[in-house]
Every structure is written in structure tokens, then in C-alpha cells.
Write a protein that holds these residues in place. Structure first.
Motif, PDB file in Angstrom:
ATOM      1  N   LYS B  59      -4.356  -8.209  15.233  1.00 43.46           N
ATOM      2  CA  LYS B  59      -3.399  -8.562  14.175  1.00 43.46           C
ATOM      3  C   LYS B  59      -3.962  -9.557  13.166  1.00 43.46           C
ATOM      4  O   LYS B  59      -3.283  -9.856  12.176  1.00 43.46           O
ATOM      5  CB  LYS B  59      -2.098  -9.057  14.788  1.00 43.46           C
ATOM      6  CG  LYS B  59      -1.338  -7.912  15.467  1.00 43.46           C
ATOM      7  CD  LYS B  59       0.122  -8.187  15.672  1.00 43.46           C
ATOM      8  CE  LYS B  59       0.805  -6.929  16.200  1.00 43.46           C
ATOM      9  NZ  LYS B  59       2.233  -7.147  16.474  1.00 43.46           N
ATOM     10  N   ARG B  63      -1.738  -5.172   8.749  1.00 38.72           N
ATOM     11  CA  ARG B  63      -1.408  -3.807   9.166  1.00 38.72           C
ATOM     12  C   ARG B  63      -1.821  -2.746   8.154  1.00 38.72           C
ATOM     13  O   ARG B  63      -2.381  -1.714   8.510  1.00 38.72           O
ATOM     14  CB  ARG B  63       0.107  -3.671   9.425  1.00 38.72           C
ATOM     15  CG  ARG B  63       0.501  -2.276   9.908  1.00 38.72           C
ATOM     16  CD  ARG B  63       1.984  -2.014   9.791  1.00 38.72           C
ATOM     17  NE  ARG B  63       2.410  -1.775   8.422  1.00 38.72           N
ATOM     18  CZ  ARG B  63       2.385  -0.597   7.806  1.00 38.72           C
ATOM     19  NH1 ARG B  63       1.933   0.466   8.439  1.00 38.72           N
ATOM     20  NH2 ARG B  63       2.789  -0.470   6.555  1.00 38.72           N
ATOM     21  N   LYS B  64      -1.550  -3.009   6.885  1.00 39.06           N
ATOM     22  CA  LYS B  64      -1.859  -2.009   5.849  1.00 39.06           C
ATOM     23  C   LYS B  64      -3.347  -1.675   5.832  1.00 39.06           C
ATOM     24  O   LYS B  64      -3.735  -0.548   5.556  1.00 39.06           O
ATOM     25  CB  LYS B  64      -1.438  -2.522   4.473  1.00 39.06           C
ATOM     26  CG  LYS B  64      -0.008  -2.156   4.094  1.00 39.06           C
ATOM     27  CD  LYS B  64       0.024  -0.792   3.411  1.00 39.06           C
ATOM     28  CE  LYS B  64       1.370  -0.456   2.817  1.00 39.06           C
ATOM     29  NZ  LYS B  64       1.758  -1.281   1.683  1.00 39.06           N
ATOM     30  N   ARG B  66      -5.375  -2.267   8.593  1.00 38.97           N
ATOM     31  CA  ARG B  66      -5.739  -1.871   9.959  1.00 38.97           C
ATOM     32  C   ARG B  66      -5.306  -0.450  10.312  1.00 38.97           C
ATOM     33  O   ARG B  66      -5.881   0.190  11.183  1.00 38.97           O
ATOM     34  CB  ARG B  66      -5.118  -2.876  10.942  1.00 38.97           C
ATOM     35  CG  ARG B  66      -5.505  -2.688  12.374  1.00 38.97           C
ATOM     36  CD  ARG B  66      -4.922  -3.763  13.307  1.00 38.97           C
ATOM     37  NE  ARG B  66      -3.970  -4.656  12.738  1.00 38.97           N
ATOM     38  CZ  ARG B  66      -2.661  -4.625  13.024  1.00 38.97           C
ATOM     39  NH1 ARG B  66      -2.167  -3.743  13.874  1.00 38.97           N
ATOM     40  NH2 ARG B  66      -1.842  -5.506  12.468  1.00 38.97           N
ATOM     41  N   ARG B  67      -4.266   0.062   9.618  1.00 42.52           N
ATOM     42  CA  ARG B  67      -3.686   1.353  10.019  1.00 42.52           C
ATOM     43  C   ARG B  67      -4.711   2.492   9.941  1.00 42.52           C
ATOM     44  O   ARG B  67      -4.586   3.485  10.638  1.00 42.52           O
ATOM     45  CB  ARG B  67      -2.470   1.695   9.162  1.00 42.52           C
ATOM     46  CG  ARG B  67      -2.816   1.885   7.700  1.00 42.52           C
ATOM     47  CD  ARG B  67      -1.592   2.170   6.861  1.00 42.52           C
ATOM     48  NE  ARG B  67      -1.998   2.278   5.457  1.00 42.52           N
ATOM     49  CZ  ARG B  67      -1.249   2.769   4.491  1.00 42.52           C
ATOM     50  NH1 ARG B  67      -0.032   3.190   4.757  1.00 42.52           N
ATOM     51  NH2 ARG B  67      -1.692   2.820   3.261  1.00 42.52           N
ATOM     52  N   GLY B 128       1.850  17.460  13.628  1.00 39.59           N
ATOM     53  CA  GLY B 128       1.966  16.346  14.562  1.00 39.59           C
ATOM     54  C   GLY B 128       0.808  15.371  14.473  1.00 39.59           C
ATOM     55  O   GLY B 128       0.803  14.344  15.155  1.00 39.59           O
ATOM     56  N   GLN B 129      -0.184  15.686  13.626  1.00 39.72           N
ATOM     57  CA  GLN B 129      -1.316  14.775  13.480  1.00 39.72           C
ATOM     58  C   GLN B 129      -0.954  13.610  12.572  1.00 39.72           C
ATOM     59  O   GLN B 129      -0.303  13.788  11.549  1.00 39.72           O
ATOM     60  CB  GLN B 129      -2.519  15.520  12.894  1.00 39.72           C
ATOM     61  CG  GLN B 129      -3.165  16.479  13.875  1.00 39.72           C
ATOM     62  CD  GLN B 129      -3.725  15.768  15.083  1.00 39.72           C
ATOM     63  OE1 GLN B 129      -4.461  14.793  14.950  1.00 39.72           O
ATOM     64  NE2 GLN B 129      -3.375  16.237  16.268  1.00 39.72           N
ATOM     65  N   ASN B 130      -1.418  12.432  12.941  1.00 36.95           N
ATOM     66  CA  ASN B 130      -1.220  11.244  12.136  1.00 36.95           C
ATOM     67  C   ASN B 130      -2.138  11.307  10.912  1.00 36.95           C
ATOM     68  O   ASN B 130      -3.290  11.729  11.030  1.00 36.95           O
ATOM     69  CB  ASN B 130      -1.557  10.028  13.009  1.00 36.95           C
ATOM     70  CG  ASN B 130      -1.260   8.715  12.343  1.00 36.95           C
ATOM     71  OD1 ASN B 130      -1.857   8.382  11.333  1.00 36.95           O
ATOM     72  ND2 ASN B 130      -0.329   7.978  12.915  1.00 36.95           N
ATOM     73  N   SER B 131      -1.628  10.887   9.763  1.00 40.71           N
ATOM     74  CA  SER B 131      -2.441  10.980   8.536  1.00 40.71           C
ATOM     75  C   SER B 131      -3.641  10.050   8.574  1.00 40.71           C
ATOM     76  O   SER B 131      -4.572  10.198   7.791  1.00 40.71           O
ATOM     77  CB  SER B 131      -1.583  10.646   7.306  1.00 40.71           C
ATOM     78  OG  SER B 131      -1.295   9.268   7.269  1.00 40.71           O
ATOM     79  N   MET B 132      -3.630   9.085   9.479  1.00 40.87           N
ATOM     80  CA  MET B 132      -4.702   8.090   9.531  1.00 40.87           C
ATOM     81  C   MET B 132      -5.867   8.504  10.429  1.00 40.87           C
ATOM     82  O   MET B 132      -6.921   7.857  10.413  1.00 40.87           O
ATOM     83  CB  MET B 132      -4.152   6.748  10.040  1.00 40.87           C
ATOM     84  CG  MET B 132      -3.102   6.148   9.151  1.00 40.87           C
ATOM     85  SD  MET B 132      -3.800   5.697   7.552  1.00 40.87           S
ATOM     86  CE  MET B 132      -2.327   5.701   6.543  1.00 40.87           C
TER      87      MET B 132
END
Lengths: 79, 408
Positions: B59, B63-64, B66-67, B128-132
Motif C-alpha cells: 500500500k 492503488r491507481k 498499483r492496480r 471474466g478476465q480482469n483488464s489489468m
């Protein structure tokens, strides 16, 4: 599926996955202006809620949501 | 010609998470290699040792930012934060067209790769895949994420060449400043631990498997009882600046990069070439315009594989003879792959600052097929002002860096 369940699930996802402070999650909160999220976050929020609630949300739905209330209403139409 | 100096350092390693801890880890001959029981879930996989970084305070990265980072980029970003703070830089110094970056890793995030590709391959769907996910495992994830997080506006040259990734990144930064393309460069690299990294080397019969219950006794560079490399994780960042500008702002200067070379074997995809290693060392000495006798310590790449250590020892002997103290510090922490070049360069800076010539940990009896070098069997303290760091990678890619203590 009740609206309470949807709101509780959304709150849980916003806190755990997007690190939103609990007191920021209020009626009328705008994802982009109030919760520091953007269009990529919106897509991932859709994916996560879809998995949690097993409903028919699509990535393009991300363009339709701006506030918590709009998103809850959208989910309720699919539930 | 413009001179290039190091004015900031950040490091996360199995031996410590700043320069002081790293120095203390070396001086106390500690090992950062541990037994990893969880790898037993892979069938017929023998390796159970890995060098791990004791840090997961994710942390500290917003977050923006780290995502889109896996552990490989998060660790690098943390060392960048530390290096920027160490160098005492303003936002204007960081974000302008004359400040650039070069970072690399062997892989993007293995964990993200497994999570994403594994599911897609099995279920034949992208739903279902995360965009990141891709942003975490793409080849230049470290460079891309650091650039976005720190608002880098200058050149961004990812250096993804396996085990020479971060040494090459340092070289790119050095050349960028030396030849006037940039005034400041943030450079380094990273690697995250994963069974996959060890698995690919085990397939090639190159990993250590005999010391699973005594992890502090492996790897053993140059030792007769060595049985292969030990993969590790870690990250590091150096702040490079043009010397006159650094001096003018009163920056703390860790040392000067006086020589760098990269060249290629152009032979076998994995087999090390002694001739190629010798060539890159000679080219770096030429770039520094010094004779070999001026180098007071060599940090060897030596990963503890049978062939690699022999080839490197003979290359080093051909250039330096048997009088220059040499050690591979992988015996303390394993092989950080894309991050080893920068961590081992930081050890070179520690050597310049303290005089420490770190022993080859776990070297008890030198392999007689290795060349007769001055292998450091215990710590010594020297009065040297120049060190060399060598790294070699799959594809026959070689790098050699030369650092010099700056005159006060």
C-alpha cells in the motif's frame, strides 16, 4: 436477488478490491468524481460483480454506469 | 564527454531492503535463500530453494498505480520511490523531457500470467478476465508502470534481456546521459519469485536440488560441490545524473559509471561463451579507458551452474590474470535474474564506499576446472577505487559495467 444484497456486495467489492473508504460509499456517490475510479476500474468492477452475483453483465455495461445508484438499478434489471 | 554519476539508490533483496541492510547481510555472511515447501504441489519438481524478499507493504504504492502491477513491478516501484527520496529530487526534476528511465525484468508478473493465461487456455474464453492482467505480465510492465506512476516524460527504454535486464538498463541510462540524450535517468530492474522461474531452469538441469534441507548452503558459485543455480526475487533502482549538474545541486554521489559495454556471443541460445564474456569485459575496459590492473574488485555473474562458472572464470583470467579479487554474491541470495545486475551493481557501490570485498559465500573448495583467480574465500577490506560488475544472459547477451569512487 434483493437490492440489499446487491448494495452489500458492491460495498464489499469497492472496499476490498478498489480500496474505497467505507464512509465514501453513500447514496449518489459518483464512481469517477467521488471514488477516484476510471473507465478501466469500471470494467473490472463489472467483471467482479458479474462473478459475485452470477448475473449477465458485459464489459460494455461499464459505459452506462456513473453512480452507485445507477449501477444497482442496472443490476436489478438483470437479476 | 559528459560524466555520469549515481545519486540515489533503492533496493529490495533477499539480503536486505536498503543499502545498509544489504551491507550488513554481506558482512555477516547471512543467506537470503529459504526452503519453499509450497513448490511441492508441482509434480516431479525437485527444486525447493529460492531467495525471497521479506517485504509486502504494497500500500505504499497508490492503488491507481498499483492496480496494473504484479509483484515484479510493485517491488521495482518501491525501490524507485526510495531512490527518488534518497536523491532528494523535485517533481520538476523527475517529470521533464530530459529525465528518462530504463527498467527490465525477465518476465512480467508470473503470478498474473498464470492466473490469466491458465484460465483462458482451459476455458477458451476471455470473458471474466480482469483488464489489468496483461498490464501486469507484459514484458515491459516494470518500465511502463514506473513511467506512469512517476510521470516520466523523457525516454523510456525497457531493457528486457533476462539476466542482463537491469545491468543493460544501467548501461542504457549511462549512455543516454553520456551522449547527451538525457540529463537524468532512473534505471534498474526486478524479478518476482515463482515456481515457474525455477521450473524452466530445472527442465534444463540447471537448478540446485541437493540442498533443499540446507538452503543456506546453496548456491555455491565456483565450488566443487555446486549443483546449479537458485532463483531469487528482488529489485533495484539507481538514479543517474550528469556529473556537473549533480555537483552543482550538492547531490550525494555514490560513484561514477566510467565504463559499460554490451556485446553478444552470436552462438548458442543458452551455452555460455568464454570468448563472448572476455570480449565484453575488454570492451568495457576500453570504454573506461583503463587497464585491467586498475580494477580492484570484480563482482562475477557466476550463478553456480557447472558450465557457466567455468566459462566465466577463464574469461576473467584471460583479461585480468590471477591478481584481481573476485566473488559472486549470488551465494548469499540466489539469482535475481532480471534484477541481479542492479542489485550486484549496488553491492559494487557498497564495496567502493566501505572497501568490503565480499567473500564467495559457500565456496569451500574451488573447482579445479575453473581458472586460477583470486577467489575471495573470506571477506577482505581493500583500498580500491574501481569495481567491475559482469552479467550474462540467455541469447549470449553479455554486459560489463565499471564503477569508480568519486574524488571528493
Amino acid at each position: 436477488m434483493t437490492e440489499e444484497l446487491v448494495r452489500a456486495t458492491l460495498k464489499e467489492v469497492l472496499i476490498e478490491e478498489f480500496e474505497v473508504e467505507e464512509d465514501e460509499i453513500v447514496t449518489g456517490a459518483n464512481f469517477f468524481e467521488d471514488l477516484d475510479m476510471d473507465s478501466l476500474d469500471a470494467i473490472d468492477l463489472i467483471v467482479m460483480m458479474d462473478k459475485k452475483l452470477n448475473i449477465d453483465l458485459k464489459a460494455e455495461d461499464a459505459q452506462k454506469i456513473r453512480t452507485i445508484d445507477e449501477f444497482v438499478a442496472l443490476i436489478m434489471t438483470r437479476a | 564527454m559528459r560524466r555520469v554519476v549515481i545519486t540515489g539508490v533503492g533496493v529490495l533483496s533477499p539480503l536486505g531492503n536498503d543499502m545498509q541492510e544489504l551491507q550488513e547481510g554481506l558482512e555477516s555472511s547471512r543467506s537470503g535463500v529459504v526452503h519453499v515447501e509450497s513448490w511441492s504441489e508441482y509434480k516431479d519438481f525437485k527444486t525447493r530453494v529460492c531467495g525471497l524478499v521479506n517485504w509486502d507493504d504494497y500500500k505504499v504504492i497508490p492503488r491507481k498505480s498499483r492496480r496494473s502491477m504484479g509483484r515484479v513491478a510493485i517491488m521495482a516501484a518501491k525501490t524507485m520511490q526510495d531512490a527518488v527520496k534518497d536523491a532528494g529530487l523535485s517533481e520538476e526534476q523527475i517529470s521533464n523531457p530530459r529525465t528518462g528511465i530504463s527498467f527490465g525484468s525477465t518476465m512480467g508478473s508470473d503470478e498474473a500470467l498464470f492466473d490469466s493465461i491458465g484460465t483462458i487456455a482451459k476455458e477458451k474464453t476471455f470473458i471474466g478476465q480482469n483488464s489489468m492482467s496483461f498490464l501486469k505480465f507484459m514484458s515491459h510492465t516494470v518500465a511502463a508502470n514506473i513511467a506512469a506512476m512517476f510521470k516520466i516524460h523523457g525516454r523510456n527504454i525497457p531493457a528486457c534481456s533476462a539476466c542482463t535486464s537491469s545491468s543493460m538498463a544501467i548501461g542504457i541510462g549511462y549512455e543516454s546521459i553520456k551522449y547527451g540524450m538525457s540529463d537524468m535517468m532512473f534505471v534498474g530492474g526486478s524479478e518476482e519469485a515463482h515456481a515457474y522461474n525455477a521450473g524452466i531452469f530445472e527442465i534444463m538441469a540447471a537448478t540446485s536440488t541437493r540442498y533443499n534441507d540446507t538452503p543456506d548452503q546453496t548456491p555455491r558459485p565456483f565450488d566443487t560441490e555446486r549443483d546449479g543455480l537458485v532463483t531469487a526475487e528482488g529489485a533495484g533502482t539507481l538514479v543517474l545524473e550528469e556529473y556537473e549538474a549533480a555537483k552543482a545541486r550538492g547531490a550525494k554521489i555514490y560513484g561514477e559509471i566510467i565504463g559499460y559495454a554490451t556485446s553478444c556471443d552470436g552462438e548458442h541460445i543458452t551455452t555460455p561463451s568464454s570468448a563472448g564474456m572476455e570480449q565484453v569485459m575488454r570492451l568495457a575496459l576500453d570504454d573506461a579507458n583503463i587497464t585491467p590492473d586498475k580494477v580492484g574488485y570484480i563482482n562475477a555473474h557466476a550463478t553456480s551452474t557447472p558450465k557457466g562458472d567455468i566459462a566465466e572464470s577463464h574469461a576473467t583470467y584471460a583479461v585480468f590474470g590471477d591478481k584481481t579479487p573476485i566473488s559472486s554474491t549470488k551465494g548469499y541470495m540466489g539469482h535475481i535474474l532480471g534484477g541481479c545486475g542492479v542489485v550486484e551493481s549496488i553491492i559494487g557501490l557498497i564495496s567502493l564506499k566501505t572497501g568490503l570485498l565480499p567473500a564467495n559465500k559457500n565456496l569451500v573448495k574451488v573447482d579445479e576446472t575453473c581458472a586460477p583467480l583470486d577467489y575471495l574465500l573470506e571477506h577482505r577490506y581493500g583500498n580500491h577505487d574501481i569495481v567491475m560488475n559482469n552479467n550474462f544472459a540467455f541469447g549470449g547477451i553479455n554486459t560489463s559495467l565499471i564503477f569508480k569512487k568519486i574524488e571528493e
